[in-house]
Design a protein around this motif. Structure first.
Motif, mmCIF file in Angstrom:
data_model
loop_
_atom_site.group_PDB
_atom_site.id
_atom_site.type_symbol
_atom_site.label_atom_id
_atom_site.label_comp_id
_atom_site.label_asym_id
_atom_site.label_seq_id
_atom_site.Cartn_x
_atom_site.Cartn_y
_atom_site.Cartn_z
ATOM 1 N N ASP A 71 0.858 -1.187 0.000
ATOM 2 C CA ASP A 71 0.000 0.000 0.000
ATOM 3 C C ASP A 71 0.894 1.236 0.000
ATOM 4 N N ALA A 72 0.269 2.409 0.088
ATOM 5 C CA ALA A 72 1.021 3.659 0.052
ATOM 6 C C ALA A 72 1.971 3.794 1.243
ATOM 7 N N ALA A 73 1.596 3.274 2.396
ATOM 8 C CA ALA A 73 2.476 3.354 3.569
ATOM 9 C C ALA A 73 3.753 2.537 3.343
ATOM 10 N N ASP A 74 3.611 1.355 2.764
ATOM 11 C CA ASP A 74 4.754 0.510 2.446
ATOM 12 C C ASP A 74 5.628 1.197 1.390
ATOM 13 N N TRP A 75 4.982 1.774 0.375
ATOM 14 C CA TRP A 75 5.684 2.525 -0.671
ATOM 15 C C TRP A 75 6.481 3.666 -0.047
ATOM 16 N N ARG A 76 5.840 4.420 0.853
ATOM 17 C CA ARG A 76 6.497 5.572 1.461
ATOM 18 C C ARG A 76 7.720 5.138 2.259
ATOM 19 N N ALA A 77 7.600 4.086 3.039
ATOM 20 C CA ALA A 77 8.736 3.616 3.829
ATOM 21 C C ALA A 77 9.919 3.268 2.922
ATOM 22 N N GLY A 78 9.647 2.569 1.835
ATOM 23 C CA GLY A 78 10.711 2.215 0.896
ATOM 24 C C GLY A 78 11.343 3.432 0.245
ATOM 25 N N HIS A 79 10.512 4.396 -0.124
ATOM 26 C CA HIS A 79 11.037 5.594 -0.767
ATOM 27 C C HIS A 79 11.780 6.500 0.211
ATOM 28 N N GLU A 80 11.291 6.588 1.441
ATOM 29 C CA GLU A 80 12.032 7.381 2.427
ATOM 30 C C GLU A 80 13.414 6.786 2.642
ATOM 31 N N ASP A 81 13.511 5.461 2.721
ATOM 32 C CA ASP A 81 14.819 4.813 2.869
ATOM 33 C C ASP A 81 15.726 5.164 1.691
ATOM 34 N N PHE A 82 15.179 5.076 0.471
ATOM 35 C CA PHE A 82 15.985 5.386 -0.716
ATOM 36 C C PHE A 82 16.376 6.859 -0.747
ATOM 37 N N PHE A 83 15.421 7.750 -0.472
ATOM 38 C CA PHE A 83 15.718 9.178 -0.528
ATOM 39 C C PHE A 83 16.749 9.587 0.526
ATOM 40 N N ARG A 84 16.882 8.810 1.587
ATOM 41 C CA ARG A 84 17.868 9.090 2.636
ATOM 42 C C ARG A 84 19.154 8.276 2.445
ATOM 43 N N SER A 85 19.251 7.560 1.342
ATOM 44 C CA SER A 85 20.412 6.698 1.103
ATOM 45 C C SER A 85 21.665 7.519 0.808
ATOM 46 N N ASP A 86 22.809 6.865 0.927
ATOM 47 C CA ASP A 86 24.085 7.503 0.609
ATOM 48 C C ASP A 86 24.120 7.959 -0.849
ATOM 49 N N LEU A 87 23.517 7.178 -1.746
ATOM 50 C CA LEU A 87 23.487 7.537 -3.166
ATOM 51 C C LEU A 87 22.809 8.891 -3.365
ATOM 52 N N VAL A 88 21.602 9.043 -2.834
ATOM 53 C CA VAL A 88 20.859 10.292 -2.995
ATOM 54 C C VAL A 88 21.546 11.419 -2.238
ATOM 55 N N ALA A 89 22.018 11.138 -1.036
ATOM 56 C CA ALA A 89 22.727 12.163 -0.264
ATOM 57 C C ALA A 89 23.948 12.665 -1.018
ATOM 58 N N GLY A 90 24.631 11.767 -1.706
ATOM 59 C CA GLY A 90 25.799 12.170 -2.491
ATOM 60 C C GLY A 90 25.429 13.096 -3.635
ATOM 61 N N ILE A 91 24.298 12.849 -4.269
ATOM 62 C CA ILE A 91 23.845 13.700 -5.374
ATOM 63 C C ILE A 91 23.391 15.060 -4.854
#
Length: 119
Positions: A71-91
């Motif tokens: 659901d959207a809550a599961d989607w959000r948790a996954g995306h928050e993890d990705f958006f806070r990842s080292d990869l995104v932080a580096g960009i």
């Protein structure tokens, strides 16, 4: 990539800040899909592009991402993890703050072409 080819994935999401210095994608834009070797295997066309608060993402949109989100809550948790990842932080030059009002770039697309193995 395989989820795009099977039609299970018809949406993708990003942060507008990841497009700093360049225009945001728009409906009608086309992109090549590449496999893990860098070979182009398909072309997609964006059909709907918008920005909305992360809290406004629906279950339907979450399912359209084709990654098995419940659901959207599961989607959000996954995306928050990705958006806070080292990869995104580096960009971005740092870890972004994510709250209910954080804007996300929502993009729906259709598969317009499968490319031959020698494309």
């Amino acid at each position: 990539m395989s989820a795009i080819l099977t039609g299970a994935k018809t949406a993708m999401t990003g942060l507008p800040a990841l497009h700093a210095g360049e225009p945001l994608p728009a409906a009608g834009d086309r992109f090549r899909v590449v496999d893990s070797t860098g070979r182009a295997v398909a072309v997609i066309e964006l059909t709907d592009v918008g920005t909305s608060p992360i809290s406004a993402v629906t279950d339907d949109y979450a399912h359209a991402e084709g990654r098995g989100y419940r659901d959207a809550a599961d989607w959000r948790a996954g995306h928050e993890d990705f958006f806070r990842s080292d990869l995104v932080a580096g960009i971005l030059g740092g870890v972004p703050d994510i709250d209910d009002d954080t804007l996300v770039l929502t993009q729906r697309f259709v598969l317009t072409a499968r490319l031959s193995s020698d494309a």
